[in-house]
Design an enzyme around this catalytic site. Structure first.
Site, PDB file in Angstrom:
ATOM      1  N   THR A 164     -94.772 -28.735  19.136  1.00  0.00           N
ATOM      2  CA  THR A 164     -94.766 -29.736  20.185  1.00  0.00           C
ATOM      3  C   THR A 164     -95.812 -30.572  20.312  1.00  0.00           C
ATOM      4  O   THR A 164     -97.042 -30.009  20.149  1.00  0.00           O
ATOM      5  CB  THR A 164     -93.985 -29.291  21.448  1.00  0.00           C
ATOM      6  OG1 THR A 164     -94.949 -28.698  22.063  1.00  0.00           O
ATOM      7  CG2 THR A 164     -92.861 -28.528  21.244  1.00  0.00           C
ATOM      8  N   ILE A 179     -97.254 -25.156  22.747  1.00  0.00           N
ATOM      9  CA  ILE A 179     -97.264 -25.970  23.880  1.00  0.00           C
ATOM     10  C   ILE A 179     -98.629 -26.458  23.960  1.00  0.00           C
ATOM     11  O   ILE A 179     -99.722 -25.854  24.040  1.00  0.00           O
ATOM     12  CB  ILE A 179     -96.688 -25.395  25.152  1.00  0.00           C
ATOM     13  CG1 ILE A 179     -96.723 -26.599  26.345  1.00  0.00           C
ATOM     14  CG2 ILE A 179     -97.583 -24.132  25.701  1.00  0.00           C
ATOM     15  CD1 ILE A 179     -95.870 -25.863  27.533  1.00  0.00           C
ATOM     16  N   ILE A 182    -100.818 -21.833  22.208  1.00  0.00           N
ATOM     17  CA  ILE A 182    -101.236 -22.805  22.986  1.00  0.00           C
ATOM     18  C   ILE A 182    -102.029 -23.860  22.207  1.00  0.00           C
ATOM     19  O   ILE A 182    -103.056 -23.381  21.343  1.00  0.00           O
ATOM     20  CB  ILE A 182    -102.164 -22.220  24.070  1.00  0.00           C
ATOM     21  CG1 ILE A 182    -101.478 -21.296  24.867  1.00  0.00           C
ATOM     22  CG2 ILE A 182    -103.066 -23.170  24.954  1.00  0.00           C
ATOM     23  CD1 ILE A 182    -100.435 -21.703  25.976  1.00  0.00           C
ATOM     24  N   LYS A 183    -101.555 -24.940  22.158  1.00  0.00           N
ATOM     25  CA  LYS A 183    -102.239 -25.970  21.327  1.00  0.00           C
ATOM     26  C   LYS A 183    -103.633 -26.629  21.852  1.00  0.00           C
ATOM     27  O   LYS A 183    -103.417 -27.100  23.035  1.00  0.00           O
ATOM     28  CB  LYS A 183    -101.638 -27.079  20.857  1.00  0.00           C
ATOM     29  CG  LYS A 183    -100.325 -26.688  19.847  1.00  0.00           C
ATOM     30  CD  LYS A 183     -99.257 -27.995  19.823  1.00  0.00           C
ATOM     31  CE  LYS A 183    -100.069 -28.965  18.760  1.00  0.00           C
ATOM     32  NZ  LYS A 183     -99.105 -29.957  18.271  1.00  0.00           N
ATOM     33  N   ILE A 184    -104.638 -26.463  21.288  1.00  0.00           N
ATOM     34  CA  ILE A 184    -105.974 -26.842  21.732  1.00  0.00           C
ATOM     35  C   ILE A 184    -106.568 -27.791  20.525  1.00  0.00           C
ATOM     36  O   ILE A 184    -106.680 -27.548  19.765  1.00  0.00           O
ATOM     37  CB  ILE A 184    -107.087 -25.852  22.010  1.00  0.00           C
ATOM     38  CG1 ILE A 184    -106.399 -24.758  23.122  1.00  0.00           C
ATOM     39  CG2 ILE A 184    -108.394 -26.223  22.354  1.00  0.00           C
ATOM     40  CD1 ILE A 184    -107.352 -23.677  23.312  1.00  0.00           C
TER      41      ILE A 184
END
Length: 367
Positions: A44, A108, A139-141
């Site tokens: 996403t 996300i 977790i998207k960083i």
């Protein structure tokens, strides 16, 4: 019977869907895609959520409840997006279990406005991990300079990470180093590193969009002959660097302790140039141990007429090096290209996030 998507999976490419919406979840469409189109993961981003919330009535009940409770808009957005991602994690949990945690993952993203703030990114990552509360979460960083230490710290905390917005080869080297540092620190902290997973999202089609614009401006026959070649060459050389990084003694020691490699993920795989085949960024980037996350249109197109005829990365390293040399000779400064793309990528996600905030703010005010 096989089909192009199952053939792609058999070639070692994990098929992920680059989209999510509450409608897709409620209708069972995501579950259906896992059964019929080999989908084993979901990514996403702020643009996807902005479109989903702005175009569907499926969020009305939650928005009403948030309004009644007087929830602030930033927190409302976190709760809305976390609810969708949590539901998608539940849909993909059987895949997660069947692959021992390799796939079945849902991503996300931290608030993109924090892309250049290390400590706040780290804190947001921990908060999202707690809020979604599913083991198959990523977790998207962003892989900005400020994002690198946040990636390491997040992995050290035992949180799996999808590093996004990678465009250049040197930055990709830094991302892999940040990943290994995080695994080393997690191991030193006594964590079970076999449970940590990561992917590095290397963006593809946007590279061609920027380079081809510059080639057209240069205007020579040699320059024009290099159109639509930069992105695939750049991605192939990224895989070459991946192979080198994960053949080191440093990685061998981590692997012996149970660590799993950070897989390259091909992102931005829809074609922006209508003259190109609609599956070109899938066809030309086939190699084992990779992920290709596709918008639904690209997924369906590849399922319909994609062709898997073997690996299309490792046998073409020399060709990729030659292409990059030719681009440099034509006057393309790839360092500047990737710097521009990173700035634009952060800005685009910030703009989408602000539009998402505006859409939720308006509905909170009228619900």
């Amino acid at each position: 019977m096989t089909n192009p998507l199952s053939d792609l999976s058999s070639a070692g490419v994990a098929v992920w869907l680059d989209d999510i919406s509450r409608d897709r979840l409620r209708t069972g469409n995501l579950a259906e895609l896992t059964r019929t189109h080999s989908v084993v993961g979901v990514t996403t981003n702020p643009t996807i959520f902005q479109k989903a919330v702005s175009s569907s009535e499926a969020y009305a009940e939650q928005l009403h409840d948030l309004t009644v409770r007087g929830v602030a808009v930033d927190e409302a957005v976190r709760l809305i997006t976390a609810a969708d991602v949590r539901a998608a994690c539940d849909v993909l949990r059987p895949v997660f279990d069947a692959t021992n945690g390799t796939d079945g993952r849902v991503s996300i993203e931290v608030d993109p406005r924090l892309a250049h703030e290390t400590d706040r990114t780290r804190a947001e990552a921990r908060a999202l991990w707690w809020l979604v509360d599913r083991p198959n979460l990523f977790i998207k960083i962003p892989g900005t300079l400020e994002g690198l230490p946040a990636i390491t710290a997040t992995l050290e905390a035992g949180i799996s990470v999808n590093v996004t917005l990678i465009f250049g080869l040197d930055r990709y080297d830094a991302v892999m180093d940040a990943f290994m540092s995080g695994i080393e620190q997690a191991l030193a902290a006594g964590r079970d590193i076999s449970r940590l997973q990561s992917v590095a999202s290397f963006f593809v089609s946007r590279v061609d969009s920027e380079v081809d614009k510059r080639l057209e401006k240069i205007g020579t026959p040699e320059a024009k002959g290099l159109r639509a070649k930069a992105a695939i060459a750049n991605a192939r050389l990224a895989y070459e660097r991946y192979e080198k990084a994960f053949a080191t003694d440093r990685w061998a020691a981590l692997a012996a302790a149970g660590a799993r490699p950070q897989r390259p993920l091909w992102a931005s795989t829809s074609t922006k140039d209508p003259s190109l085949p609609d599956t070109v960024y899938v066809d030309e980037l086939i190699a084992p141990g990779t992920v290709n996350t596709m918008p639904e249109a690209t997924l369906l197109a590849f399922g319909d007429h994609g062709v898997v005829s073997g690996e299309t990365i490792r046998p073409r390293y020399a060709e990729a090096h030659a292409t990059m040399a030719a681009l440099a000779a034509a006057g393309i400064d790839m360092e500047d290209v990737v710097a521009v793309l990173e700035r634009e990528g952060v800005t685009k996600f910030e703009d989408s996030w602000n539009q998402l905030l505006d859409a939720v703010r308006a509905q909170l005010g009228t619900s």
